[in-house]
Design an enzyme around this catalytic site. Structure first.
Site, PDB file in Angstrom:
ATOM      1  N   ASN A   9       0.803  -1.220   0.000  1.00 38.38           N
ATOM      2  CA  ASN A   9       0.000   0.000   0.000  1.00 38.38           C
ATOM      3  C   ASN A   9       0.835   1.268   0.000  1.00 38.38           C
ATOM      4  OD1 ASN A   9      -2.950  -0.412  -0.049  1.00 38.38           O
ATOM      5  ND2 ASN A   9      -2.426  -1.908   1.518  1.00 38.38           N
ATOM      6  N   SER A  10       2.023   1.222   0.577  1.00 37.82           N
ATOM      7  CA  SER A  10       2.862   2.424   0.616  1.00 37.82           C
ATOM      8  C   SER A  10       4.120   2.303  -0.227  1.00 37.82           C
ATOM      9  CB  SER A  10       3.280   2.740   2.051  1.00 37.82           C
ATOM     10  OG  SER A  10       2.238   2.506   2.949  1.00 37.82           O
ATOM     11  N   TYR A  93     -10.166 -18.346   3.825  1.00 38.32           N
ATOM     12  CA  TYR A  93     -11.243 -17.362   3.773  1.00 38.32           C
ATOM     13  C   TYR A  93     -12.515 -17.993   3.201  1.00 38.32           C
ATOM     14  CZ  TYR A  93      -9.436 -12.717   5.076  1.00 38.32           C
ATOM     15  OH  TYR A  93      -8.999 -11.617   5.755  1.00 38.32           O
ATOM     16  N   GLY A 100      -5.944 -11.018   1.142  1.00 35.78           N
ATOM     17  CA  GLY A 100      -4.877 -10.226   0.525  1.00 35.78           C
ATOM     18  C   GLY A 100      -3.818 -11.136  -0.083  1.00 35.78           C
ATOM     19  N   LEU A 101      -3.443 -10.833  -1.344  1.00 38.17           N
ATOM     20  CA  LEU A 101      -2.517 -11.728  -2.038  1.00 38.17           C
ATOM     21  C   LEU A 101      -1.132 -11.738  -1.410  1.00 38.17           C
ATOM     22  CD1 LEU A 101      -3.653 -11.168  -5.702  1.00 38.17           C
ATOM     23  CD2 LEU A 101      -3.531 -13.374  -4.506  1.00 38.17           C
ATOM     24  N   ASP A 102      -0.749 -10.630  -0.767  1.00 39.57           N
ATOM     25  CA  ASP A 102       0.556 -10.632  -0.089  1.00 39.57           C
ATOM     26  C   ASP A 102       0.522 -11.607   1.091  1.00 39.57           C
ATOM     27  OD1 ASP A 102      -1.280  -8.960   1.249  1.00 39.57           O
ATOM     28  OD2 ASP A 102       0.213  -7.421   1.712  1.00 39.57           O
ATOM     29  N   ARG A 103      -0.602 -11.664   1.787  1.00 37.75           N
ATOM     30  CA  ARG A 103      -0.762 -12.618   2.894  1.00 37.75           C
ATOM     31  C   ARG A 103      -0.706 -14.042   2.374  1.00 37.75           C
ATOM     32  NH1 ARG A 103      -6.253 -11.175   5.765  1.00 37.75           N
ATOM     33  NH2 ARG A 103      -5.538 -12.818   7.175  1.00 37.75           N
TER      34      ARG A 103
HETATM   35  N1  LIG Z   1      14.110   0.235   3.548  1.00 34.12           N
HETATM   36  C1  LIG Z   1      12.870   0.582   3.875  1.00 34.12           C
HETATM   37  N2  LIG Z   1      12.113   1.242   2.981  1.00 34.12           N
HETATM   38  C2  LIG Z   1      10.857   1.590   3.253  1.00 34.12           C
HETATM   39  N3  LIG Z   1      10.269   1.337   4.429  1.00 34.12           N
HETATM   40  C3  LIG Z   1      10.967   0.704   5.369  1.00 34.12           C
HETATM   41  C4  LIG Z   1      12.296   0.290   5.143  1.00 34.12           C
HETATM   42  N4  LIG Z   1      12.727  -0.318   6.261  1.00 34.12           N
HETATM   43  C5  LIG Z   1      11.729  -0.259   7.150  1.00 34.12           C
HETATM   44  N5  LIG Z   1      10.675   0.357   6.638  1.00 34.12           N
HETATM   45  C6  LIG Z   1       9.395   0.581   7.322  1.00 34.12           C
HETATM   46  O1  LIG Z   1       8.510  -0.437   6.879  1.00 34.12           O
HETATM   47  C7  LIG Z   1       7.164   0.012   6.918  1.00 34.12           C
HETATM   48  C8  LIG Z   1       6.501  -0.330   5.596  1.00 34.12           C
HETATM   49  O2  LIG Z   1       6.564  -1.712   5.441  1.00 34.12           O
HETATM   50  P1  LIG Z   1       6.290  -2.435   4.067  1.00 34.12           P
HETATM   51  O3  LIG Z   1       7.203  -1.911   3.033  1.00 34.12           O
HETATM   52  O4  LIG Z   1       6.301  -3.896   4.343  1.00 34.12           O
HETATM   53  O5  LIG Z   1       4.824  -1.876   3.810  1.00 34.12           O
HETATM   54  P2  LIG Z   1       3.835  -1.981   2.606  1.00 34.12           P
HETATM   55  O6  LIG Z   1       4.119  -3.200   1.805  1.00 34.12           O
HETATM   56  O7  LIG Z   1       3.728  -0.704   1.897  1.00 34.12           O
HETATM   57  O8  LIG Z   1       2.531  -2.145   3.438  1.00 34.12           O
HETATM   58  P3  LIG Z   1       1.510  -3.316   3.429  1.00 34.12           P
HETATM   59  O9  LIG Z   1       2.328  -4.560   3.572  1.00 34.12           O
HETATM   60  O10 LIG Z   1       0.636  -3.091   4.606  1.00 34.12           O
HETATM   61  O11 LIG Z   1       0.806  -3.186   2.147  1.00 34.12           O
HETATM   62  C9  LIG Z   1       7.234   1.499   7.225  1.00 34.12           C
HETATM   63  O12 LIG Z   1       6.919   1.694   8.591  1.00 34.12           O
HETATM   64  C10 LIG Z   1       8.681   1.863   6.983  1.00 34.12           C
HETATM   65  O13 LIG Z   1       9.111   2.887   7.860  1.00 34.12           O
HETATM   66  C1  LIG Z   2      -4.158  -6.256   4.753  1.00 33.39           C
HETATM   67  C2  LIG Z   2      -3.288  -5.790   3.623  1.00 33.39           C
HETATM   68  C3  LIG Z   2      -3.497  -4.306   3.382  1.00 33.39           C
HETATM   69  C4  LIG Z   2      -1.826  -6.022   4.037  1.00 33.39           C
HETATM   70  O1  LIG Z   2      -0.964  -5.613   3.049  1.00 33.39           O
HETATM   71  C5  LIG Z   2      -3.568  -6.613   2.329  1.00 33.39           C
HETATM   72  O2  LIG Z   2      -3.292  -7.957   2.543  1.00 33.39           O
HETATM   73  C6  LIG Z   2      -4.994  -6.460   1.855  1.00 33.39           C
HETATM   74  O3  LIG Z   2      -5.342  -5.478   1.267  1.00 33.39           O
HETATM   75  N1  LIG Z   2      -5.834  -7.493   2.128  1.00 33.39           N
HETATM   76  C7  LIG Z   2      -7.235  -7.541   1.743  1.00 33.39           C
HETATM   77  C8  LIG Z   2      -8.114  -7.761   2.921  1.00 33.39           C
HETATM   78  C9  LIG Z   2      -7.929  -9.115   3.584  1.00 33.39           C
HETATM   79  O4  LIG Z   2      -6.852  -9.724   3.500  1.00 33.39           O
HETATM   80  O5  LIG Z   2      -8.896  -9.583   4.214  1.00 33.39           O
HETATM   81  K   LIG Z   3       3.374  -6.233   2.223  1.00 27.11           K
END
Ligand SMILES: Nc1ncnc2c1ncn2[C@@H]1O[C@H](COP(=O)(O)OP(=O)(O)OP(=O)(O)O)[C@@H](O)[C@H]1O
Ligand SMILES: CC(C)(CO)[C@@H](O)C(=O)NCCC(=O)O
Ligand SMILES: [K+]
Length: 249
Positions: A9-10, A93, A100-103
């Site tokens: 997401n970020s 589920y 979520g596909l990452d999960r």
């Molecule tokens: N090298 C890095 N680059 C970016 N974020 C980092 C790094 N190391 C640690 N973090 C921290 O990791 C967190 C984001 O984690 P991650 O990249 O797994 O999130 P995401 O994949 O965007 O989120 P989600 O998994 O919920 O979709 C933030 O709190 C950030 O500060």
């Molecule tokens: C929970 C997040 C945001 C974690 O990245 C992602 O796996 C997602 O958008 N999931 C969909 C909702 C669910 O897993 O029930």
């Molecule tokens: K992730």
């Protein structure tokens, strides 16, 4: 060379591996599609043959990215998609497409490595927990806000909580009661996170028995490592699952 992407997401986590899928040649974390393109442009001798990705973004956003990769690097992308069952794991589920596909990929990766009951914790923008039995039955899991969401909610919904990122990082070097706003908030949120993961260990023991593996991944994994001494910290766990879900023939 193969490009692998985990579009969260970020952030977008990316890496380039060799065609034999043994060596990582380059990789990193970027905040936008544009940043990804420029990071890839600066990889010396880049010759992409394949791209595979997982995205929790909207289909539109994901399509915009794959189109750009096609235009700029001439590579087409395979996306992980939801399934009921794969590689000995059954999606828990009631509507499997909603998980979520990452999960799902982190669970596939963990079960592939452990072949026994697993607790999978992913600490990103959101924090997720997933449980899998020794028979590969995914029991479901939990979702809660991660550090970035917790601190931003406090900063957004209060008048007097204001501080910058540099101060935040410094505040977490110690965990004694905070004597400034930044210390109080950062340490408070971290305690929430640690409490959550500790509760997951207890819950996993109830549902999986005592002999389970703990997998820890996501950008904030290291923040809870000291309360989970038995956890395997695997920053590339989602990519391990991606290789299973999108094999290259
Ligand atoms: N090298 C890095 N680059 C970016 N974020 C980092 C790094 N190391 C640690 N973090 C921290 O990791 C967190 C984001 O984690 P991650 O990249 O797994 O999130 P995401 O994949 O965007 O989120 P989600 O998994 O919920 O979709 C933030 O709190 C950030 O500060
Ligand atoms: C929970 C997040 C945001 C974690 O990245 C992602 O796996 C997602 O958008 N999931 C969909 C909702 C669910 O897993 O029930
Ligand atoms: K992730």
């Amino acid at each position: 060379m193969i490009l692998e992407l985990d579009c969260g997401n970020s952030f977008i986590k990316w890496r380039v591996i060799d065609s034999a899928q043994v060596k990582t040649l380059a990789g990193g974390v970027v905040g936008s599609d544009e940043e990804l393109v420029s990071a890839l442009r600066s990889v010396p001798d880049l010759a992409l043959r394949h791209c595979r990705l997982v995205s929790v973004r909207s289909d539109e956003e994901t399509r915009a990215l794959t189109r750009q990769l096609q235009d700029m690097f001439g590579v087409s992308s395979a996306s992980a998609s939801p399934v009921v069952e794969m590689a000995g794991v059954r999606n828990g589920y009631s509507e499997y497409q909603r998980l979520g596909l990452d999960r799902w990929l982190a669970v596939l990766g963990a079960y592939h490595i452990a072949r026994k009951p697993c607790l999978v914790l992913d600490l990103g923008t959101a924090v997720t927990s997933d449980l899998v039995t020794g028979e590969g039955e995914h029991l479901g899991g939990f979702i809660c806000p991660g550090m970035p969401l917790m601190r931003n909610q406090l900063r957004t919904h209060t008048r007097r909580i204001r501080y910058d990122d540099a101060a935040a990082e410094k505040a977490l070097l110690e965990m004694v009661p905070g004597r400034s706003t930044v210390e109080a908030v950062e340490r408070g949120c971290l305690l929430m996170l640690r409490g959550f993961v500790q509760a997951q260990i207890e819950l996993a023991a109830e549902h999986l028995g005592d002999d389970f593996e703990v997998f820890l991944t996501g950008g904030d994994a290291l923040l809870v490592r000291d309360v989970l001494p038995r956890a395997r910290v695997l920053p590339d766990l989602v990519f391990t699952g991606l290789a299973i879900a999108c094999p290259l023939h």
